[in-house]
Design a protein around this motif. Structure first.
Motif, PDB file in Angstrom:
ATOM      1  N   VAL A 177       0.836  -1.197   0.000  1.00  0.00           N
ATOM      2  CA  VAL A 177       0.000   0.000   0.000  1.00  0.00           C
ATOM      3  C   VAL A 177       0.873   1.250   0.000  1.00  0.00           C
ATOM      4  CG1 VAL A 177      -1.766   1.302   1.256  1.00  0.00           C
ATOM      5  CG2 VAL A 177      -1.885  -1.191   1.163  1.00  0.00           C
ATOM      6  N   PHE A 178       1.890   1.267   0.841  1.00  0.00           N
ATOM      7  CA  PHE A 178       2.780   2.428   0.952  1.00  0.00           C
ATOM      8  C   PHE A 178       3.487   2.706  -0.371  1.00  0.00           C
ATOM      9  CE2 PHE A 178       6.934   4.326   1.757  1.00  0.00           C
ATOM     10  CZ  PHE A 178       6.627   5.389   2.582  1.00  0.00           C
ATOM     11  N   VAL A 179       4.097   1.666  -0.944  1.00  0.00           N
ATOM     12  CA  VAL A 179       4.840   1.844  -2.193  1.00  0.00           C
ATOM     13  C   VAL A 179       3.890   2.059  -3.365  1.00  0.00           C
ATOM     14  CG1 VAL A 179       6.499   0.794  -3.784  1.00  0.00           C
ATOM     15  CG2 VAL A 179       6.755   0.462  -1.318  1.00  0.00           C
ATOM     16  N   GLY A 180       2.834   1.243  -3.439  1.00  0.00           N
ATOM     17  CA  GLY A 180       1.936   1.283  -4.583  1.00  0.00           C
ATOM     18  C   GLY A 180       1.207   2.597  -4.740  1.00  0.00           C
ATOM     19  N   THR A 181       0.730   3.195  -3.645  1.00  0.00           N
ATOM     20  CA  THR A 181       0.012   4.459  -3.768  1.00  0.00           C
ATOM     21  C   THR A 181       0.935   5.574  -4.237  1.00  0.00           C
ATOM     22  OG1 THR A 181       0.357   4.834  -1.377  1.00  0.00           O
ATOM     23  CG2 THR A 181      -1.761   3.904  -2.055  1.00  0.00           C
ATOM     24  N   THR A 182       2.192   5.535  -3.808  1.00  0.00           N
ATOM     25  CA  THR A 182       3.138   6.570  -4.250  1.00  0.00           C
ATOM     26  C   THR A 182       3.473   6.407  -5.721  1.00  0.00           C
ATOM     27  OG1 THR A 182       4.099   6.541  -2.025  1.00  0.00           O
ATOM     28  CG2 THR A 182       5.319   7.689  -3.735  1.00  0.00           C
ATOM     29  N   VAL A 183       3.726   5.169  -6.147  1.00  0.00           N
ATOM     30  CA  VAL A 183       4.025   4.922  -7.562  1.00  0.00           C
ATOM     31  C   VAL A 183       2.818   5.283  -8.424  1.00  0.00           C
ATOM     32  CG1 VAL A 183       4.607   3.153  -9.267  1.00  0.00           C
ATOM     33  CG2 VAL A 183       5.746   3.162  -7.042  1.00  0.00           C
ATOM     34  N   ALA A 184       1.607   5.004  -7.927  1.00  0.00           N
ATOM     35  CA  ALA A 184       0.398   5.354  -8.681  1.00  0.00           C
ATOM     36  C   ALA A 184       0.303   6.851  -8.896  1.00  0.00           C
ATOM     37  CB  ALA A 184      -0.839   4.845  -7.945  1.00  0.00           C
ATOM     38  N   LEU A 185       0.617   7.620  -7.873  1.00  0.00           N
ATOM     39  CA  LEU A 185       0.587   9.073  -8.001  1.00  0.00           C
ATOM     40  C   LEU A 185       1.558   9.532  -9.087  1.00  0.00           C
ATOM     41  CD1 LEU A 185       0.642  11.552  -5.016  1.00  0.00           C
ATOM     42  CD2 LEU A 185       2.015  11.977  -7.048  1.00  0.00           C
ATOM     43  N   LEU A 186       2.754   8.956  -9.089  1.00  0.00           N
ATOM     44  CA  LEU A 186       3.769   9.340 -10.072  1.00  0.00           C
ATOM     45  C   LEU A 186       3.388   8.896 -11.483  1.00  0.00           C
ATOM     46  CD1 LEU A 186       6.804   8.373  -7.857  1.00  0.00           C
ATOM     47  CD2 LEU A 186       6.434  10.663  -8.783  1.00  0.00           C
ATOM     48  N   ALA A 187       2.743   7.742 -11.597  1.00  0.00           N
ATOM     49  CA  ALA A 187       2.429   7.190 -12.912  1.00  0.00           C
ATOM     50  C   ALA A 187       1.187   7.806 -13.539  1.00  0.00           C
ATOM     51  CB  ALA A 187       2.249   5.676 -12.810  1.00  0.00           C
ATOM     52  N   LEU A 188       0.235   8.198 -12.716  1.00  0.00           N
ATOM     53  CA  LEU A 188      -1.067   8.609 -13.237  1.00  0.00           C
ATOM     54  C   LEU A 188      -1.253  10.118 -13.350  1.00  0.00           C
ATOM     55  CD1 LEU A 188      -3.312   6.075 -11.273  1.00  0.00           C
ATOM     56  CD2 LEU A 188      -2.439   5.868 -13.608  1.00  0.00           C
ATOM     57  N   PHE A 189      -0.335  10.885 -12.780  1.00  0.00           N
ATOM     58  CA  PHE A 189      -0.488  12.338 -12.803  1.00  0.00           C
ATOM     59  C   PHE A 189       0.811  13.000 -13.232  1.00  0.00           C
ATOM     60  CE2 PHE A 189      -3.392  10.558  -9.689  1.00  0.00           C
ATOM     61  CZ  PHE A 189      -4.601  11.114 -10.077  1.00  0.00           C
ATOM     62  N   GLN A 190       0.684  14.158 -13.859  1.00  0.00           N
ATOM     63  CA  GLN A 190       1.821  14.873 -14.417  1.00  0.00           C
ATOM     64  C   GLN A 190       1.799  16.343 -14.029  1.00  0.00           C
ATOM     65  OE1 GLN A 190       4.287  13.724 -16.623  1.00  0.00           O
ATOM     66  NE2 GLN A 190       3.594  11.628 -16.394  1.00  0.00           N
ATOM     67  N   GLY A 191       2.975  16.965 -14.042  1.00  0.00           N
ATOM     68  CA  GLY A 191       3.092  18.411 -13.927  1.00  0.00           C
ATOM     69  C   GLY A 191       2.435  18.999 -12.696  1.00  0.00           C
ATOM     70  N   GLU A 192       1.724  20.115 -12.901  1.00  0.00           N
ATOM     71  CA  GLU A 192       1.097  20.813 -11.790  1.00  0.00           C
ATOM     72  C   GLU A 192       0.039  19.956 -11.108  1.00  0.00           C
ATOM     73  OE1 GLU A 192      -0.415  24.545 -13.066  1.00  0.00           O
ATOM     74  OE2 GLU A 192       1.542  25.353 -13.650  1.00  0.00           O
ATOM     75  N   GLN A 193      -0.655  19.132 -11.898  1.00  0.00           N
ATOM     76  CA  GLN A 193      -1.667  18.279 -11.285  1.00  0.00           C
ATOM     77  C   GLN A 193      -1.034  17.268 -10.344  1.00  0.00           C
ATOM     78  OE1 GLN A 193      -3.992  15.569 -13.708  1.00  0.00           O
ATOM     79  NE2 GLN A 193      -5.841  16.126 -12.588  1.00  0.00           N
ATOM     80  N   ALA A 237      11.291   2.555 -15.075  1.00  0.00           N
ATOM     81  CA  ALA A 237      11.359   1.096 -14.980  1.00  0.00           C
ATOM     82  C   ALA A 237      11.816   0.626 -13.608  1.00  0.00           C
ATOM     83  CB  ALA A 237      12.294   0.532 -16.058  1.00  0.00           C
ATOM     84  N   LYS A 238      12.378   1.532 -12.794  1.00  0.00           N
ATOM     85  CA  LYS A 238      12.823   1.166 -11.447  1.00  0.00           C
ATOM     86  C   LYS A 238      12.164   2.034 -10.380  1.00  0.00           C
ATOM     87  CE  LYS A 238      17.320  -0.766 -12.696  1.00  0.00           C
ATOM     88  NZ  LYS A 238      18.787  -0.688 -12.505  1.00  0.00           N
ATOM     89  N   ARG A 239      11.073   2.671 -10.746  1.00  0.00           N
ATOM     90  CA  ARG A 239      10.417   3.584  -9.810  1.00  0.00           C
ATOM     91  C   ARG A 239       9.887   2.847  -8.585  1.00  0.00           C
ATOM     92  NH1 ARG A 239       6.618   7.629 -12.787  1.00  0.00           N
ATOM     93  NH2 ARG A 239       8.487   8.916 -13.015  1.00  0.00           N
ATOM     94  N   GLY A 240       9.335   1.659  -8.782  1.00  0.00           N
ATOM     95  CA  GLY A 240       8.826   0.893  -7.641  1.00  0.00           C
ATOM     96  C   GLY A 240       9.929   0.555  -6.663  1.00  0.00           C
ATOM     97  N   GLN A 241      11.080   0.125  -7.169  1.00  0.00           N
ATOM     98  CA  GLN A 241      12.204  -0.209  -6.296  1.00  0.00           C
ATOM     99  C   GLN A 241      12.732   1.030  -5.591  1.00  0.00           C
ATOM    100  OE1 GLN A 241      14.961  -3.332  -8.159  1.00  0.00           O
ATOM    101  NE2 GLN A 241      13.678  -2.744  -9.903  1.00  0.00           N
TER     102      GLN A 241
END
Length: 408
Positions: free
Chosen positions: A120-136, A330-334
């Motif tokens: 949960v800790f890692v996945g929610t952070t990676v999701a934020l980085l993967a699904l949103f860009q820039g100012e959003q 490609a290594k964002r999760g790690q």
């Protein structure tokens, strides 16, 4: 894959954001939910104080250990399945305390719970980085910081209320992970792996040594947070604040501060930049610990807890973004998983390091030491350059260009 932008929010976009923020609230309530009933559990199960304390910390140890494996799984298999699986394990293993009657079974469930919490800790952070860009991305990062802090207020209060029924009842709060896990499978976009990466964590750190600075800062922030969590209630008792409910209200000032500042994070980041945010947070931490160490008035201790929360409220999103933007996709999760390891290791060792010092001197002295350490970290941030930039793919051995899997 593309998510709708903020000017045209669709139902699916709002659902994705809601699930992400709701899942984020679960990470900080891991131990706080059952803290009010640990004393009751100790008496019911007939265990020592140290053994009872392990009920609160066992998940942190397993989380720190398995986080790198969770990060590898996200990089290897994509985001949605590991995150959903972690939420389901979080709910089932956490909720096992509802029916557990032996200490051994309870501790095993807590270790398993830590594995789910890591995802949960890692996945929610990676999701934020993967699904949103820039100012959003900055706005959502601030909202996530607010959600984290609100989770640190709401869920423990619910757990404390349920504790009046039985020591088993607070464990029901963890069951929330099950429906959130199901919602994750239904509404979170399927973010595929960004490409096979050459090498592992050692390769990543060799090419991006600046990540070690961010991990060290994450460790330090968590260290201070748990010094505050463990010893501020004792400090309040010294100044004649003994009512448990009043102590709980004062200590939640930290989460209130974090919730408020998270709403302004995007504007602050745009104006000040990452490094200045870290410097300001360190100033807030130093002032908070200095005030706790010197003051004998509960009102000033409340202000100190609030000020500390202001610092943490900007550090949490800033560090997450700095780490995510410094690592190849490609290594964002790690990369994020090591943040979890640093974070929860800091929590685990905080009372072990300062506890003996406080025992030999005083609680006030312990907080003054924390203030001095914060001042030292601030000096380092002022003297040495700290940068966050996207790492080129070839620097960390990826097979594909370092581009985000999705865009907004």
């Amino acid at each position: 894959m593309s998510l709708p932008g903020p000017t045209t929010p669709s139902t699916s976009h709002r659902a994705t954001l809601f699930v992400l923020l709701l899942a984020s609230t679960l990470t900080l309530m891991a131990g706080a939910v059952i803290a009010p009933v640990v004393g009751v559990i100790r008496g019911e199960l007939g265990v020592s104080g140290t053994a009872a304390g392990l009920i609160l910390t066992a998940h942190g140890l397993s989380l720190a250990i398995v986080s790198p494996f969770v990060g590898w799984a996200i990089d290897r298999f994509g985001l949605r399945t590991p995150l959903a699986g972690g939420l389901l394990l979080y709910g089932v293993a956490g909720g096992a305390g509802l029916v557990t009657e032996s200490y051994t079974a309870l501790i095993i469930s807590r270790f398993a719970f830590g594995i789910g919490a890591a995802a949960v800790f890692v996945g929610t952070t990676v999701a934020l980085l993967a699904l949103f860009q820039g100012e959003q991305r900055d706005r959502v990062a601030g909202w996530r910081s607010t959600a984290l802090s609100l989770g640190g207020i709401i869920w423990p209060l619910i757990g404390g209320a349920l504790g009046g029924l039985s020591w088993h009842a607070p464990f029901a709060v963890y069951l929330l992970g099950v429906p959130v896990g199901i919602l994750t499978l239904l509404v979170i976009p399927a973010v595929p792996p960004a490409g096979r990466a050459k090498g592992g964590i050692v390769t990543l750190l060799r090419h991006q040594p600046g990540l070690l600075v961010f991990y060290a800062f994450s460790f330090f922030g968590s260290f201070l947070l748990y010094v505050l969590a463990v010893f501020l209630p004792q400090r309040l008792t010294e100044v004649a604040v003994e009512a448990p409910f009043l102590i709980a209200l004062i200590t939640t000032s930290t989460s209130v501060g974090g919730s408020l500042i998270g709403l302004f994070y995007a504007k602050m980041k745009a104006r000040l930049g990452y490094v200045n945010l870290l410097r300001l947070a360190t100033v807030a931490w130093a002032l908070a610990f200095l005030l706790i160490g010197l003051s004998g008035q509960w009102i000033f201790l409340t202000v100190a807890a609030f000020v500390f929360g202001l610092g943490s409220g900007v550090v949490v999103p800033a560090l997450a973004m700095m780490i995510g933007e410094s690592a190849p996709v490609a290594k964002r999760g790690q990369a994020m998983s090591l943040s979890g390891t640093a974070n929860f290791t800091g929590q685990f060792v905080a009372p072990l390091v300062l506890g003996p010092v406080i025992g030999a001197t005083s609680i006030g002295t312990g907080f003054l030491i924390g203030a001095a350490l914060s001042a030292l970290v601030l000096l380092l941030l002022l003297v040495f350059p700290v940068m966050s930039a996207r790492a080129p793919a070839e620097a960390a051995g990826t097979d594909k260009p370092s581009t985000d899997a999705t865009s907004v």
